[in-house]
Design a protein around this motif. Structure first.
Motif, mmCIF file in Angstrom:
data_model
loop_
_atom_site.group_PDB
_atom_site.id
_atom_site.type_symbol
_atom_site.label_atom_id
_atom_site.label_comp_id
_atom_site.label_asym_id
_atom_site.label_seq_id
_atom_site.Cartn_x
_atom_site.Cartn_y
_atom_site.Cartn_z
ATOM 1 N N HIS A 155 33.430 -14.796 -13.373
ATOM 2 C CA HIS A 155 33.942 -13.983 -13.504
ATOM 3 C C HIS A 155 34.304 -13.389 -12.616
ATOM 4 C CE1 HIS A 155 30.448 -12.986 -16.697
ATOM 5 N NE2 HIS A 155 29.435 -14.139 -15.641
ATOM 6 N N VAL A 156 36.121 -12.740 -12.780
ATOM 7 C CA VAL A 156 36.578 -12.318 -11.513
ATOM 8 C C VAL A 156 36.549 -11.054 -11.313
ATOM 9 C CG1 VAL A 156 38.968 -11.749 -11.316
ATOM 10 C CG2 VAL A 156 38.689 -13.761 -12.812
ATOM 11 N N LEU A 157 36.058 -10.703 -9.970
ATOM 12 C CA LEU A 157 35.970 -9.146 -9.226
ATOM 13 C C LEU A 157 37.176 -9.200 -8.643
ATOM 14 C CD1 LEU A 157 32.678 -10.480 -7.408
ATOM 15 C CD2 LEU A 157 32.597 -9.113 -9.889
ATOM 16 N N TYR A 158 37.890 -8.364 -9.568
ATOM 17 C CA TYR A 158 38.853 -6.982 -9.486
ATOM 18 C C TYR A 158 38.476 -6.313 -8.048
ATOM 19 C CZ TYR A 158 40.558 -7.876 -13.528
ATOM 20 O OH TYR A 158 41.519 -8.462 -14.527
ATOM 21 N N GLY A 159 37.200 -6.014 -7.648
ATOM 22 C CA GLY A 159 37.376 -4.834 -5.872
ATOM 23 C C GLY A 159 37.361 -5.552 -5.045
ATOM 24 N N ALA A 160 36.345 -7.062 -4.876
ATOM 25 C CA ALA A 160 36.540 -8.231 -3.919
ATOM 26 C C ALA A 160 37.634 -8.202 -3.654
ATOM 27 C CB ALA A 160 35.440 -8.651 -4.878
ATOM 28 N N ALA A 161 38.257 -8.985 -4.761
ATOM 29 C CA ALA A 161 39.873 -9.865 -4.612
ATOM 30 C C ALA A 161 40.797 -8.623 -4.287
ATOM 31 C CB ALA A 161 40.534 -9.765 -5.587
ATOM 32 N N ASN A 162 40.628 -7.507 -4.629
ATOM 33 C CA ASN A 162 42.117 -6.960 -4.027
ATOM 34 C C ASN A 162 41.365 -5.972 -2.526
ATOM 35 O OD1 ASN A 162 42.860 -6.498 -6.275
ATOM 36 N ND2 ASN A 162 42.545 -3.888 -6.859
ATOM 37 N N HIS A 163 40.323 -6.184 -2.235
ATOM 38 C CA HIS A 163 39.701 -5.549 -0.574
ATOM 39 C C HIS A 163 39.536 -6.968 0.240
ATOM 40 C CE1 HIS A 163 37.766 -1.462 -1.254
ATOM 41 N NE2 HIS A 163 39.166 -1.561 -2.192
ATOM 42 N N ASP A 164 40.300 -8.200 -0.767
ATOM 43 C CA ASP A 164 40.441 -9.607 0.222
ATOM 44 C C ASP A 164 40.720 -9.271 1.894
ATOM 45 O OD1 ASP A 164 40.277 -11.915 1.404
ATOM 46 O OD2 ASP A 164 40.885 -12.861 -0.507
ATOM 47 N N PRO A 165 40.208 -9.342 2.737
ATOM 48 C CA PRO A 165 41.693 -8.768 4.386
ATOM 49 C C PRO A 165 42.748 -10.003 4.147
ATOM 50 C CG PRO A 165 39.109 -9.825 4.711
ATOM 51 C CD PRO A 165 39.065 -9.769 3.237
ATOM 52 N N ARG A 166 42.391 -10.922 3.722
ATOM 53 C CA ARG A 166 43.056 -12.136 4.197
ATOM 54 C C ARG A 166 44.836 -11.652 3.296
ATOM 55 N NH1 ARG A 166 39.386 -17.520 1.463
ATOM 56 N NH2 ARG A 166 39.154 -15.323 -0.143
ATOM 57 N N ARG A 167 44.435 -10.718 1.749
ATOM 58 C CA ARG A 167 45.699 -10.097 1.386
ATOM 59 C C ARG A 167 45.985 -8.983 1.681
ATOM 60 N NH1 ARG A 167 49.163 -11.802 -2.348
ATOM 61 N NH2 ARG A 167 48.493 -13.748 -2.217
#
Length: 420
Positions: free
Chosen positions: A335-347
């Motif tokens: 399950h890809v979590l868009y919100g978590a990915a968009n808020h990844d501080p590495r990005r």
């Protein structure tokens, strides 16, 4: 990391994941999911789900899944290979499994090519005058309500109405049907949730029957009286391609028309509502954008990154693979979590800050073969709405924070009260 300990009991990791999921569905979690995304991401880029499979939280890992050819959508063939196929037999679930979003190659490739570039520059230029007119009329209605009552619900008055008017104009769906389609869509979407209840699936089943009835009749009428609209073009294409198989052509056309219509409604409405809320909650932000309208597109992209309309999407491994160091067996669901990915501080540095000039990156429209077909149309609607809204309502402000439907997949703002 394991989800179940050696004794067969629930491990602390599993309890932690379950706790986060419950809180994501709560009113507090819907209002501010950012700490919960952070909590999930702190468990790793790939986190075991309580029911098997994994949540993917890191930007790079999510991007790899969405764009990689060795990741598939959970189509009908995959569902029938499950040990518990009954779980996938709900009518609404089966119905959506025949749509473009749940097809893999080569079927997906054939249908996707038949559509071409749905919203290329020429199409958007042709649609723009109509969308501008829709926005003007909706903002007229907002102005009238504000003058008469002193407040208005921006969601009901504007943001839920614009997408159905835009897609209705494009497909030639009469305005008299718009409210019915919106109602069906709100009820059908339960089947696309992560863990729908029996009562939610029953609601979705009824809505699915109504969707089938409406779009089957729409196609019958359009075939009887074809024009030069998009839907008539699809009919001509598939009737030619499947000349001796009219029933098969009708099925393909039904799923295309139904899916593209309902897929464009709640997601775009949520984008519009969220973008307006994020700008209005800080008066300085609203006033700055009024003075710098050339950054409207930047504000839209930041809203898409900050609070995506879809919080979760699902893929399955086509073969045994390794994702972010975690072995994933063939057919296992992630399950890809868009919100978590968009808020990844590495990005994106300082990800929980809404920054119009961030020029950051996001995965909100997905990637690869299943990249959002309506991304350009959604941007056009948001750009047109914000441009007019900033000019016409300089003193607009929220009366309260927005309210949300208790969902984990398709985010929906149910109300946003505003005043002047």
């Amino acid at each position: 990391m394991t989800a179940v300990d050696d004794s067969g009991g629930i491990s602390s990791d599993r309890r932690a994941v379950i706790s986060v999921l419950r809180r994501l569905r709560s009113l507090e979690g819907q209002s501010n999911p950012h700490p919960l995304w952070e909590e999930l991401r702190s468990m790793g880029d790939v986190v075991p789900a309580p029911w098997g499979g994994y949540f993917v939280t890191g930007f790079e890992a999510c991007s790899q899944v969405l764009r990689g050819r060795n990741w598939l959508v959970p189509d009908i063939a995959w569902q029938e290979r499950r040990l518990d196929p009954e779980r996938w037999q709900a009518p609404a679930t089966r119905e959506m499994s025949h749509t473009l979003a749940r097809l893999n190659a080569p079927t997906h490739t054939a249908q996707r090519r038949s559509l071409g570039n749905l919203f290329d520059r020429q199409t958007l230029e042709e649609l723009q005058p109509g969308i501008e007119d829709h926005v003007t009329r909706l903002l007229d209605a907002l102005d009238e309500r504000l003058r008469a009552q002193g407040e208005a619900d921006f969601v009901a008055t504007v943001s839920e109405q614009l997408p159905i008017r835009a897609i209705g104009q494009w497909l030639g769906i009469a305005e008299e049907h718009h409210a019915h389609i919106l109602d069906i869509t709100h009820r059908q979407v339960h089947a696309q949730e992560l863990l729908p209840t029996r009562s939610e699936l029953a609601i979705s089943a009824e809505a699915t029957v109504q969707l089938r009835t409406f779009f089957t009749e729409l196609l019958r009428e359009r075939r009887a009286r074809p024009g030069d609209d998009v839907l008539s073009g699809w009919i001509r294409h598939w009737d030619t391609r499947l000349d001796d198989e009219r029933e098969v052509a009708d099925r393909v056309l039904y799923y295309l028309a139904m899916f593209i219509t309902i897929a464009s409604l709640e997601t775009t409405a949520t984008l519009l509502s969220v973008a307006v809320w994020l700008l209005l909650e800080d008066p300085d932000r609203w006033n700055w954008l009024r003075r710098h309208p050339e950054h409207v597109d930047d504000a839209i992209d930041e809203a898409l990154r900050y609070d995506p309309p879809i919080h979760l999407n699902t893929r399955v491994a086509a073969d045994d693979t390794v994702l972010a160091g975690v072995p994933i067996a063939k057919d296992v669901m992630v399950h890809v979590l868009y919100g978590a990915a968009n808020h990844d501080p590495r990005r994106n540095e300082n990800p929980h800050s809404f920054d119009i000039l961030r020029n950051g990156t996001h995965l909100t429209f997905g990637g690869g073969a299943h990249y959002c077909l309506g991304a350009a149309l959604a941007r056009l609607e948001a750009r047109t709405l914000l441009t007019q809204l900033l000019k016409r309502f300089p003193a607009l402000k929220p009366l309260a924070a927005p309210t949300y439907a208790p969902r984990m997949v398709f985010r929906r703002v149910t109300s946003l009260k505003v005043t002047t």
